[in-house]
Design an enzyme around this catalytic site. Structure first.
Site: not given
Ligand code: PEP
Length: 252
Positions: A9, A97, A99, A169
């Site tokens: 990524n 994700h 973020e 994650e």
């Protein structure tokens, strides 16, 4: 047999020239790599997707998107649709994700819509999820992960899961240099497979690839990837350096 996957990524890094250099280095270094059951993915920024799809042509590197809007089209300034991605040859998209969740307000509900749009367009969703540090400190990490999966994915029919890749994650390990231990990763991946088995069935649970993401580096990749329920990695920082990324791919 489920696929092994190493995905880079690139986030908001690499302009056109830097992207070109990096993909060329990856292509050259992977010329003699036996991919067998392994997939190698890179996710550059939107503006470079089209040129990288062309550059990756004739290699086994897959170029994927970092995000996508859930609507078909319309008045969504600054957003990108599934059709736009497909039209330039993109077949997979990273969704959820941390973020995107923390800086751009992407909720489980939005992500579940994004998953639906992805699948409706016959694209693959690389679905990210993971607990915050406070969730782990308060021993709520299993509950948080279970709820992210249930809210984002468990409305799907079993047949839709052939186009789902999971990326666990833990947020406290992303870009921090702090990695979940191989045992912590294995424990969570086994838990994820168990709840998928409970909701669907054992075959489906065994067929879904579950990637680990969070400060994977050449020095720790092999041990993390050696765990039976870890099928590869989603790599941030280390994917920006060709030699590091190649070393991680070779550790699979
Ligand atoms: C990521 O952003 O998905 C990630 C895992 O980043 P890093 O490898 O830098 O921790």
């Amino acid at each position: 047999m489920r696929a092994k996957i190493v995905a880079g990524n690139w986030k908001m890094n690499n302009n056109k020239d830097e992207s070109k250099t990096l993909i060329n280095e990856l292509k050259n270094s992977l010329k003699d790599f036996s991919f067998n059951n392994t997939r190698v993915l890179v996710a550059p920024t939107f503006v470079n997707l089209s040129s990288l799809v062309k550059r990756a042509n004739k290699s086994k590197i897959e170029v994927v998107a970092q995000n996508m809007h859930q609507a078909k089209n319309g008045a969504f300034t600054g957003e990108i649709s599934a059709d736009m991605l497909k039209n330039i040859g993109i077949k997979s998209v990273i969704l959820g994700h941390s973020e995107r969740r923390s800086y751009f307000g992407e909720t489980d509900a939005i992500l579940s819509e994004k998953v639906n749009t992805t699948l409706k367009n016959n694209m693959e969703a690389i679905f990210c999820f993971g607990e915050l540090l406070e969730d782990r400190s308060s021993e709520n990490h299993f509950k948080v992960v279970e709820s992210q999966l249930k809210n984002g994915l468990f409305h799907l029919e079993a047949s839709a899961w052939k186009n789902i890749v999971l990326a666990y994650e833990p947020v406290w390990a992303i870009g921090t240099g702090e990695t979940a231990s191989p045992q912590q990763a294995q424990e969570m991946h086994a838990f994820i497979r168990a709840i998928i088995k409970e909701k669907y069935n054992e075959t489906l649970a065994n067929n879904v690839s579950i990637l680990y993401g969070g400060s994977v580096k050449p020095s720790n990749a092999e041990e993390i990837f050696s765990k039976p329920d870890v099928d590869g990695g989603l790599i941030g920082g280390a994917a920006l350096n060709a030699q590091d990324f190649i070393a991680i791919i070779k550790a699979i």
